[in-house]
Enzyme design. Sequence first.
Site, PDB file in Angstrom:
ATOM      1  N   GLU A 320       1.192  -1.355   0.287  1.00  0.00           N
ATOM      2  CA  GLU A 320      -0.265   0.126   0.027  1.00  0.00           C
ATOM      3  C   GLU A 320       0.818   0.897  -0.346  1.00  0.00           C
ATOM      4  O   GLU A 320       1.395   1.759   0.674  1.00  0.00           O
ATOM      5  CB  GLU A 320      -1.184  -0.221   1.433  1.00  0.00           C
ATOM      6  CG  GLU A 320      -1.639  -1.283   0.977  1.00  0.00           C
ATOM      7  CD  GLU A 320      -2.696  -1.431   2.503  1.00  0.00           C
ATOM      8  OE1 GLU A 320      -3.285  -0.483   2.976  1.00  0.00           O
ATOM      9  OE2 GLU A 320      -2.072  -3.047   3.250  1.00  0.00           O
ATOM     10  N   GLU A 329       6.899   0.071   5.650  1.00  0.00           N
ATOM     11  CA  GLU A 329       5.509  -0.018   6.208  1.00  0.00           C
ATOM     12  C   GLU A 329       4.356  -0.188   4.580  1.00  0.00           C
ATOM     13  O   GLU A 329       3.234  -0.446   4.471  1.00  0.00           O
ATOM     14  CB  GLU A 329       4.794   0.852   6.379  1.00  0.00           C
ATOM     15  CG  GLU A 329       5.472   0.873   8.206  1.00  0.00           C
ATOM     16  CD  GLU A 329       4.477   0.402   8.585  1.00  0.00           C
ATOM     17  OE1 GLU A 329       2.822   0.590   8.739  1.00  0.00           O
ATOM     18  OE2 GLU A 329       4.839  -0.429   9.678  1.00  0.00           O
TER      19      GLU A 329
END
Length: 463
Positions: A320, A329
Amino acid sequence: MSMSASISSTLSILFLVSILKAVDGGGIGVSYGRSATNLPPPAQVAQFLAHSTTFDRVKLFDADPAAVQAFANTDLAVDITVPNNLIANLTDLRFARRWVRANIAPHVDDVNIARILLGNEVVSTANRKLISALVPAMQNLHTALIGLSLQHRIKVAAPQSLAVLAASDPPSAGKFKDGYAAAAVMKPLLSFLRATASPFMVNAYPFFGFTIDTLDYALFRASAGGGVVDESTGGVYSNMLDAQLDAVFSAMKRLGFADVDIVVAETGWPSAGDPWEVGVNVDNAREYNKNLVEHVASGVGTPLQPNRTFEAYVFSLFNENLKPGPLSERNFGLFRADMVPVYDIGVLKTEVGGQEGSNAPVQVLNPTLPSKADSKKWCVPKPNTEMLLLQENIEYVCGQSINCEPIQPGGMCYFPDTVAAHASFLMNEYYQAFGRNDFDCDFGQTGMITTIDPSYGTCIYSS
Ligand SMILES: *[C@@H]1O[C@H](CO)[C@@H](O)[C@H](O)[C@H]1NC(C)=O
Ligand SMILES: *[C@@H]1O[C@H](CO)[C@@H](O)[C@H](O)[C@H]1NC(C)=O
């Protein structure tokens, strides 16, 4: 079919026998986060999960009606999340009834909604107002579900982080943080979960707990010399996730709630990170998630919870690109945004022809063989390449005496049935067939060379 492909298929069938039971019906889900600019539409994602993967449940981080409805007429159990900013509003029962009528009722005829999740990690937000609203909001949602006779089918839960624990080492010493959260929230929360037969959901990440010395322990690499011993119980821990789950169990038991089920609401390992992030690479990510899936579904349980099977949600479905923080992340995904696997953990179906929802046997993967041949290279599309350009690559390659049967219905690489996956396989076939020159992977600057084997299941990329 080449010799190596036949050998791989044979291996995959042998392997299938040993893990099919574990994977089939093991309650393995995936977190479908959408903090990205480049993801496919939910309908395509839902079809992909239903037809091309063995996941049987999916967790959404919102209640977006389009995303929920995308899972209509699939067998996937769907968990929906109420965002943190609506939790206080839900302490008003009329609001809760309206919310359920607007966000749940329209979907229940054809979407297998399993749970409504109240926010994410609310108890560790340190927002007293939000925390004190949590259980009343859950109760109101449950009451609203009773109004529609949906309370047995749809459970209300609230995933928490391991930060709710004050102690976790050794696992038998696990206890919830004292004070406000424990007294006012954890006990009422667990009472509510018990009364409504809903599980305690916890996000557990060995990735955020390991040090360089405990990397093997975090990755489920059973060490020859035994694992970590909990002196007070004699329990031997072969992996960090078990220790985390037993710490949670001990904390619940201390409050008198050993009988409430535990679900791993999120867990995962990133495949790429910043240079200073230790232990982050594709091999470790694959190893963690593959071992996770096999372990939690195996029924072995943990030292304090023997023979228990844990439902677990891998975080995450996609890389993402809008996630803040370090590079890792943005790299927790099993798939790139174009649905090309980042790596394979045995969740891709490769058998063609099974109807959705049928119990047609699914050939699960060949074991991922250690990639010793470091000099091998493959050609794949650059991330985020326009579908139109990839379609052109497919047409171009198929006009060049390359065998395109593998991507056709019945072919070894038909699933996932996406333009990007098909283009990826064929661009590599072309690159290998025409001499593996860098310019053979150019494709109008839509191709890139990788040293990571993109093969999965029975879809074996040439090398
Ligand atoms: C939720 O409550 C807040 C604060 O009272 C309010 O501003 C907001 O409009 C409410 N949200 C909805 C959807 O009603
Ligand atoms: C777990 O399973 C094993 C093997 O089936 C059995 O011997 C053992 O009694 C079980 N333990 C518990 C606590 O159920």
